[in-house]
Structures are given as C-alpha cells and as structure tokens.
Design a protein around this motif. Structure first.
Motif, PDB file in Angstrom:
ATOM      1  N   ASP A   1     -32.759  23.917  20.461  1.00  0.00           N
ATOM      2  CA  ASP A   1     -32.093  25.309  20.788  1.00  0.00           C
ATOM      3  C   ASP A   1     -30.691  24.928  19.743  1.00  0.00           C
ATOM      4  O   ASP A   1     -29.742  24.186  20.472  1.00  0.00           O
ATOM      5  CB  ASP A   1     -31.816  25.512  22.157  1.00  0.00           C
TER       6      ASP A   1
ATOM      7  N   ILE B   1     -26.298  27.000  28.980  1.00  0.00           N
ATOM      8  CA  ILE B   1     -26.088  26.439  27.756  1.00  0.00           C
ATOM      9  C   ILE B   1     -24.742  25.381  28.050  1.00  0.00           C
ATOM     10  O   ILE B   1     -24.754  24.315  27.414  1.00  0.00           O
ATOM     11  CB  ILE B   1     -25.651  27.409  26.653  1.00  0.00           C
TER      12      ILE B   1
ATOM     13  N   LYS C   1     -27.969  26.500  20.054  1.00  0.00           N
ATOM     14  CA  LYS C   1     -26.920  26.950  20.595  1.00  0.00           C
ATOM     15  C   LYS C   1     -26.591  25.584  21.564  1.00  0.00           C
ATOM     16  O   LYS C   1     -25.027  25.523  21.814  1.00  0.00           O
ATOM     17  CB  LYS C   1     -27.335  27.948  21.867  1.00  0.00           C
TER      18      LYS C   1
ATOM     19  N   ASN D   1     -21.778  23.434  15.893  1.00  0.00           N
ATOM     20  CA  ASN D   1     -22.153  24.492  14.753  1.00  0.00           C
ATOM     21  C   ASN D   1     -22.359  24.236  13.551  1.00  0.00           C
ATOM     22  O   ASN D   1     -23.029  24.964  12.988  1.00  0.00           O
ATOM     23  CB  ASN D   1     -20.771  25.490  15.020  1.00  0.00           C
TER      24      ASN D   1
ATOM     25  N   SER E   1     -33.080  34.546  26.215  1.00  0.00           N
ATOM     26  CA  SER E   1     -31.782  34.451  25.661  1.00  0.00           C
ATOM     27  C   SER E   1     -30.695  33.638  27.124  1.00  0.00           C
ATOM     28  O   SER E   1     -29.728  33.059  26.627  1.00  0.00           O
ATOM     29  CB  SER E   1     -31.152  35.436  25.392  1.00  0.00           C
ATOM     30  N   LYS E   2     -31.115  33.856  27.993  1.00  0.00           N
ATOM     31  CA  LYS E   2     -30.281  33.117  29.148  1.00  0.00           C
ATOM     32  C   LYS E   2     -31.212  32.334  30.073  1.00  0.00           C
ATOM     33  O   LYS E   2     -30.677  31.989  31.097  1.00  0.00           O
ATOM     34  CB  LYS E   2     -29.812  34.412  29.991  1.00  0.00           C
TER      35      LYS E   2
END
Length: 214
Positions: A138, A76, A140, A144, A71-72
């Motif tokens: 990804d 991002i 992210k 959105n 997740s990290k």
C-alpha cells in the motif's frame, strides 16, 4: 521499542546478520518464531510483537475496518506509526546487539508483510532483503518519495502468496510483486495451492532463497 523474542546465533563472529519477523493481524510474536530453529544459525532472529493489543494474546500493527470500502479498509495513520516503530526497534536492536547493520532482512506474513513492504521501501538504507508472504503493498503506508530514492535498487524481495487466499486476494500479491519489479528491484514471486497461510513448500523455498542470497 517493541517487545520481541530473540534467537541468538551459534557462531563466533564480530557482527551478525539479523532476520526480523513480523506477524500477522490478530497473532503475536510466538507465531513466526516457530520458524527460527530452521533459519540461518549464523544470524540473529528477532520476532517483534505488534503494538496494538486486541486481548487474548492477539496483537495488530494497525486497525482493520472490515465494514469499510477498500480505500478506508486500513487505518493508515496507525500503519505509518507502526512502520516507524519497527524502524526504531531495528535501530535499537543494532545498538544493543552485535548486528551487521548492512545485513538486515524483514520476514513478514499478512499484515506483517504489508508493513515489510512499507518499511523497506521507505527506509531502504536500513533493509537488505524482504520475504513478503500473503500480503500486498500500500503506497499510502510508505514515504511519499520512495520511488525516487536510488537506494531501493539495493533491495531484494522474495514474495509469495496462496492461490486460494480468501483474506488477501492473490491478485493483490501479484500486483505488489509487479510493482517491485517495475521499480527495477530484484523480486522472486511464487504462488502455492493454499489459502491464507504458509505452505511447507513456501517455507522451504524462502529458506533456500535466504541461503542463496546470504
């Protein structure tokens, strides 16, 4: 605006398609530019250099934290900034060269592939086709509301991956291609018996796809 290399088309037209090459982590604009002589001679070919200088001729689109969990793993905010730098550069290239703004293709490898997914799905009005090699999507890194934008249906993808990739697992590439198909976007997906690289057959197949969808 990002630094870049350019191969100009050989024809005599008012406007030309553009192929935008996005290299991988730790590489530079010279890498994928080796493809240029074998690509469409009636198109501009631009190879962009990522903005983050790692020294010794190496550049990155965003930092990778190898000691972090999944997740990290990727920075991002840096990836989003690079995404928008790519868009800004494409817009400036369209202003400076006789480019058909409705016929722009992204060709990305690894980290450049990841950004290609993000750019195309965030700004589908700007991109017509994507060649996505040895990377993944990804969400992210995308805006959105990308899934609600009807313009994404106008995109077209050629996605490929090495079945023995030890850098980006092949399952991540498979998942990305399935995500594109689930969005009802045309997507050709192929695998090759190699690691993290572009097999000769991969290049021939993507070149054929580019010509068939020209």
């Amino acid at each position: 605006m990002l630094d870049y290399l350019v191969q100009k088309p050989t024809g005599q037209q008012a406007k030309y398609p553009a192929l935008i090459l996005l290299h991988g982590y730790g590489s530079n604009e010279q890498d994928l530019f080796s493809f240029a002589p074998e690509l469409d001679p009636d198109a501009y070919v631009f190879s962009l250099r990522a903005p983050h200088d790692m020294g010794m001729g190496s550049f990155a689109w965003y930092a990778i934290h190898f000691d972090a969990d999944e997740s990290k793993f990727s920075d991002i905010p840096q990836a989003v900034a690079s995404r928008d730098l790519i868009v800004e550069t494409i817009q400036q290239l369209c202003a400076e060269y006789p480019i058909d703004a409705a016929d722009i293709t992204l060709i990305g490898f690894s980290q450049g592939c990841i950004l290609s997914y993000a750019v195309a799905l965030s700004y589908p009005e700007l991109i017509r086709r994507v060649v996505a090699m040895s990377g993944y999507f990804d969400p992210k890194m995308a805006v959105n509301s990308f899934a609600d934008n009807p313009a994404i249906k106008q995109l077209s993808f050629f996605s490929s991956h090495g079945s023995s990739d030890q850098v980006v697992p092949v399952q991540w590439g498979q998942k990305a291609a399935q995500t594109i198909k689930d969005l009802e976007i045309p997507c050709v997906y192929k695998e090759y018996p190699v690691g993290h690289g572009v097999a000769p057959q991969n290049f021939f197949d993507l070149r054929d796809w580019l010509m068939k969808t020209k």
